[in-house]
Design a protein around this motif. Sequence first.
Motif, mmCIF file in Angstrom:
data_model
loop_
_atom_site.group_PDB
_atom_site.id
_atom_site.type_symbol
_atom_site.label_atom_id
_atom_site.label_comp_id
_atom_site.label_asym_id
_atom_site.label_seq_id
_atom_site.Cartn_x
_atom_site.Cartn_y
_atom_site.Cartn_z
ATOM 1 N N ASP A 1 35.027 18.157 -20.755
ATOM 2 C CA ASP A 1 33.754 17.527 -20.399
ATOM 3 C C ASP A 1 33.201 18.213 -19.151
ATOM 4 O O ASP A 1 33.763 18.073 -18.059
ATOM 5 C CB ASP A 1 33.972 16.036 -20.136
ATOM 6 C CG ASP A 1 32.666 15.289 -19.884
ATOM 7 O OD1 ASP A 1 31.660 15.944 -19.543
ATOM 8 O OD2 ASP A 1 32.670 14.055 -20.016
ATOM 9 N N PRO A 2 32.089 18.950 -19.268
ATOM 10 C CA PRO A 2 31.551 19.661 -18.101
ATOM 11 C C PRO A 2 31.262 18.742 -16.919
ATOM 12 O O PRO A 2 31.467 19.130 -15.759
ATOM 13 C CB PRO A 2 30.262 20.297 -18.642
ATOM 14 C CG PRO A 2 30.477 20.409 -20.115
ATOM 15 C CD PRO A 2 31.309 19.224 -20.488
ATOM 16 N N ALA A 3 30.795 17.521 -17.190
ATOM 17 C CA ALA A 3 30.447 16.598 -16.102
ATOM 18 C C ALA A 3 31.670 16.185 -15.297
ATOM 19 O O ALA A 3 31.580 15.941 -14.085
ATOM 20 C CB ALA A 3 29.750 15.363 -16.667
ATOM 21 N N LEU A 4 32.839 16.114 -15.948
ATOM 22 C CA LEU A 4 34.071 15.741 -15.255
ATOM 23 C C LEU A 4 34.765 16.954 -14.651
ATOM 24 O O LEU A 4 35.383 16.881 -13.581
ATOM 25 C CB LEU A 4 35.020 15.038 -16.223
ATOM 26 C CG LEU A 4 34.540 13.691 -16.785
ATOM 27 C CD1 LEU A 4 35.534 13.159 -17.811
ATOM 28 C CD2 LEU A 4 34.350 12.684 -15.658
ATOM 29 N N LEU A 5 34.670 18.083 -15.342
ATOM 30 C CA LEU A 5 35.388 19.273 -14.880
ATOM 31 C C LEU A 5 34.760 19.867 -13.628
ATOM 32 O O LEU A 5 35.473 20.352 -12.747
ATOM 33 C CB LEU A 5 35.428 20.323 -15.994
ATOM 34 C CG LEU A 5 36.124 21.641 -15.635
ATOM 35 C CD1 LEU A 5 37.577 21.405 -15.228
ATOM 36 C CD2 LEU A 5 36.055 22.626 -16.804
ATOM 37 N N ALA A 6 33.426 19.833 -13.516
ATOM 38 C CA ALA A 6 32.768 20.500 -12.391
ATOM 39 C C ALA A 6 33.245 19.994 -11.027
ATOM 40 O O ALA A 6 33.656 20.795 -10.173
ATOM 41 C CB ALA A 6 31.249 20.367 -12.528
ATOM 42 N N PRO A 7 33.241 18.678 -10.752
ATOM 43 C CA PRO A 7 33.743 18.225 -9.440
ATOM 44 C C PRO A 7 35.250 18.422 -9.291
ATOM 45 O O PRO A 7 35.733 18.692 -8.183
ATOM 46 C CB PRO A 7 33.374 16.741 -9.408
ATOM 47 C CG PRO A 7 33.197 16.347 -10.837
ATOM 48 C CD PRO A 7 32.672 17.561 -11.531
ATOM 49 N N ALA A 8 35.982 18.284 -10.407
ATOM 50 C CA ALA A 8 37.428 18.502 -10.338
ATOM 51 C C ALA A 8 37.739 19.960 -10.012
ATOM 52 O O ALA A 8 38.693 20.259 -9.278
ATOM 53 C CB ALA A 8 38.082 18.105 -11.661
ATOM 54 N N TYR A 9 36.929 20.865 -10.538
ATOM 55 C CA TYR A 9 37.107 22.297 -10.259
ATOM 56 C C TYR A 9 36.982 22.589 -8.772
ATOM 57 O O TYR A 9 37.814 23.279 -8.181
ATOM 58 C CB TYR A 9 36.080 23.100 -11.051
ATOM 59 C CG TYR A 9 35.885 24.512 -10.568
ATOM 60 C CD1 TYR A 9 36.823 25.502 -10.834
ATOM 61 C CD2 TYR A 9 34.748 24.867 -9.838
ATOM 62 C CE1 TYR A 9 36.640 26.804 -10.385
ATOM 63 C CE2 TYR A 9 34.551 26.156 -9.391
ATOM 64 C CZ TYR A 9 35.496 27.126 -9.671
ATOM 65 O OH TYR A 9 35.318 28.415 -9.226
ATOM 66 N N ARG A 10 35.921 22.045 -8.148
ATOM 67 C CA ARG A 10 35.731 22.298 -6.714
ATOM 68 C C ARG A 10 36.895 21.738 -5.900
ATOM 69 O O ARG A 10 37.414 22.421 -4.994
ATOM 70 C CB ARG A 10 34.419 21.678 -6.241
ATOM 71 C CG ARG A 10 34.162 21.864 -4.754
ATOM 72 C CD ARG A 10 32.755 21.496 -4.376
ATOM 73 N NE ARG A 10 31.788 22.381 -5.021
ATOM 74 C CZ ARG A 10 30.472 22.316 -4.830
ATOM 75 N NH1 ARG A 10 29.976 21.409 -4.006
ATOM 76 N NH2 ARG A 10 29.661 23.145 -5.443
ATOM 77 N N ALA A 11 37.346 20.536 -6.245
ATOM 78 C CA ALA A 11 38.477 19.947 -5.527
ATOM 79 C C ALA A 11 39.736 20.784 -5.719
ATOM 80 O O ALA A 11 40.503 21.020 -4.770
ATOM 81 C CB ALA A 11 38.708 18.518 -6.012
ATOM 82 N N ALA A 12 39.956 21.255 -6.949
ATOM 83 C CA ALA A 12 41.154 22.051 -7.231
ATOM 84 C C ALA A 12 41.145 23.368 -6.471
ATOM 85 O O ALA A 12 42.180 23.818 -5.957
ATOM 86 C CB ALA A 12 41.255 22.312 -8.739
#
Length: 479
Positions: free
Chosen positions: A431-442
């Motif tokens: 899900d792009p909407a969930l992955l985008a903020p998780a990506y920055r945090a990761a």
Amino acid sequence: MTSEKTDDLLHMGTHRGRLVLATTILGSGIALLDGTVVNVALPTIGRELDADLAGLQWVVNAYALSLAALILLGGSLGDRFGRRRVYAVGVAAFGAASIACALAPTVELLILARGIQGIGAALLVPGSLAILQASFRREDRMAAIGSWTGLLGVASASGPIVGGYLVDLDWRWAFWLNVPLCALVVFFTWRFVPESRNEHASHQFDVRGVVLAVVGLAGITYALTVAPENPGAVSLGAGVVGVLALVVFALAERGSTHPLVPPRLFADRVFTAINIVTLLVYAGLSSALLFVVLFLQVVAGWSALAAGAATLPLSVAMLLLASRFGALATAHGPRRYMVGGTLVAATGFVLLGFAPRDPSFVLHVLPGMTLVGLGLSMTVAPLTGTVLAAAPDELAGTASGVNNAVSRTAGLIAVAALPPLVGLGGAAYADPALLAPAYRAAMLVSAGLVALGAVVTAVGLAKREAPCAAQPHLDLTAR
């Protein structure tokens, strides 16, 4: 001690020195390339062998499990029975298992053959570095390790391209390709590589230590590999058994008269510190590269090939610079390059983490990936050379096995633990909407892990006033 006299040690610029270096690079490169090629071939393998997702996962996991479980033993066997001999046996076993993989009529037999491939890799991977440590002059070792590191980066980067080409022909060629290459490496090993071993190794074997180490590493590897997709009592139990086995292993080694891993290795502050740095750097690197590829495909909409090619600047930087920084670390000491390199790589991860959802390769990916490549070029060869130099020469294989086990475990832990820590679970990664903020945090977590490696390096390695080559045993800190 090694079987070679000091006067017989190799020089980087000599014909034989180049052949020995090429032999270790080619053998390790086969094992590394095979893993990436097989990943590309999985969909085709699934269709032709009528394999389900679990079966395909075990085509990958069987190799990773046997490699991780036995890599510590592989390094110790080289010290005991001869590094050239064990390396050649490992390459030959890898080649024979590749034939079995290519001929496998069912996914079950393919999984079994992949497990045997992992056994061969466990013998050859630590052996390649131990051969470099034992065969080259002290002043040439880090440069040799830098060349080894940089050229292996090419093998890693070319994996998806080679895999795609071979799969278009027939997925079995991904395994047939290994056979002539392995035969060539075995020939070169016996023809050009000098033999070396620990002449003072005990004639007794630490059977208890071997069993505990294998059970410990296998249990942890199994748990970290299986738990993300199949959490439950089995994976949790395997992890608990693995941790307990390693605790008992550490206690048992202290009382053993012929330990698999002599405790005096970890009594050395530098050896312990560099392995902690290895844990932090490879955890950060593994998790960051995973999230970069996911982000570029899921959020940015890039193809798998384009996302994979985005990491090429990293490999190019390591190819061009790793050997150079290895030589500089020999001349000036590794501390400054490792501290600087980890901080540069961490900066690269931060830049990548702030890429927009529709990134430009030139503006948003290339600068960060280039900094990561530069930072790793400054770090990896000095790190590897330092951890081997911190151990007595007679334990080069054991030291390499320990460091390889640490790096592989770090990657498994990071890939298993970081997604849920940044809010990704189940199919949320799609899900792009969930992955985008998780990506920055990761990416920020990955940067923090690598930067913490700079702190451990600064504390664990004392400043040097003389070049490494002038020291009798690369004495990086007061003993």
